[in-house]
Design an enzyme around this catalytic site. Structure first.
Site, PDB file in Angstrom:
ATOM      1  CB  ALA A  41      -0.933  -0.001   1.210  1.00 18.78           C
ATOM      2  CG  ASN A  55       1.712  -7.044   6.290  1.00 22.21           C
ATOM      3  OD1 ASN A  55       2.562  -7.669   6.915  1.00 22.21           O
ATOM      4  ND2 ASN A  55       0.525  -7.544   6.020  1.00 22.21           N
ATOM      5  CG  HIS A 115       0.210   4.141   4.473  1.00 21.08           C
ATOM      6  ND1 HIS A 115       0.113   3.572   5.719  1.00 21.08           N
ATOM      7  CD2 HIS A 115      -0.607   3.423   3.664  1.00 21.08           C
ATOM      8  CE1 HIS A 115      -0.726   2.546   5.676  1.00 21.08           C
ATOM      9  NE2 HIS A 115      -1.175   2.449   4.439  1.00 21.08           N
TER      10      HIS A 115
END
Length: 256
Positions: A118, A177, A207
């Site tokens: 991601a 992750n 993020h």
């Protein structure tokens, strides 16, 4: 290239859908390993695949690469056997905090591929760290509050974790992750700093990465849409697996 998948969840079914077309005739999923055959029986007829509940039989089927699309426990349990026979794409990279798993990869004759998942910018981080000159890597992950906190009502954004990538994946094994693949690309699990924010006012995972070193400074922000088939899975994470498979067959490499 014939592909075998461990697991039949959201990412596995995304790959089945995308590769079940004539335009992807050079890549096809032929084998899927599952725990519960009856639960996924419909996939066999829909996508013309073979379902397996025995790992040895799955690995002996005519596949060129194994994609793990299950969970950390599946990686720990099955990767040693897989790497005796096939190259492997690992999605649940949180398993690699375990030193035994890293040793398993190092001792294997077969390649292990870790999709970027991601996030992005990993090629820059790897290049910046090639001489060991990255000083700081920090990740701030902001997620919808309900995906992180189940037992209370959150009305304002709240920091719920600060620590290292090692600590983050232990506390949030299904959510972080991204911190592990970032640590593997950069300065290590215990040197990569992680902050997690539960935010009731957002619907996307966000993020933000900050990198500092002799090369200069870099920052990236990624806002992830969910996979249409499953709101708990990042669309970009699913795309990164498909991208990894495609690049394995390319005759040239961009970036890196």
């Amino acid at each position: 290239m014939n592909i075998g998948i461990i697991g039949a969840g959201a990412i596995a079914q995304f790959l089945l859908q995308q590769l079940h077309h004539e335009t992807c005739s050079h890549m096809r999923v032929t084998s899927v390993y599952v725990r519960d055959r009856a639960k996924y029986e419909m996939l066999q007829e829909k996508y013309d695949i073979e379902l397996y509940t025995d790992l040895s039989s799955f690995l002996s089927s005519p596949i060129d690469v194994v994609v793990e699309a299950a969970n950390v426990d599946a990686v720990k349990e099955m990767m040693p056997a897989v790497l005796q026979q096939k190259p492997m794409i690992v999605i649940s990279v949180g398993a690699l905090v375990d030193e035994q798993m890293v040793q398993c990869i190092q001792q294997s004759a077969y390649q292990v591929y870790l999709p970027s998942g991601a996030i992005g910018g990993l090629d820059l981080l790897q290049n910046a760290q090639i001489l060991g000159q990255v000083e700081r890597v920090a990740l701030t992950t902001r997620k919808p509050a309900q995906s992180l906190i189940k037992d209370s009502i959150v009305t304002e954004a709240r920091v719920i974790f600060t620590g290292t990538a090692t600590q983050a994946i232990k506390k949030f094994p299904k959510n972080m992750n991204v911190s592990i693949v970032l640590a593997l690309a950069g300065i290590g699990f215990d040197q990569t700093k992680v902050t997690i924010i539960a935010d009731p006012h957002i619907t996307k995972n966000i993020h933000c990465m900050e990198i500092t070193g002799d090369f200069g400074e870099a920052s990236f922000t990624i806002k992830n849409n969910a996979l249409p088939q499953n709101p708990k899975t990042s669309y970009l994470a699913a795309l990164s697996v498909l991208g990894t498979l495609t690049r394995m067959e390319n005759t040239f490499t961009i970036g890196g």
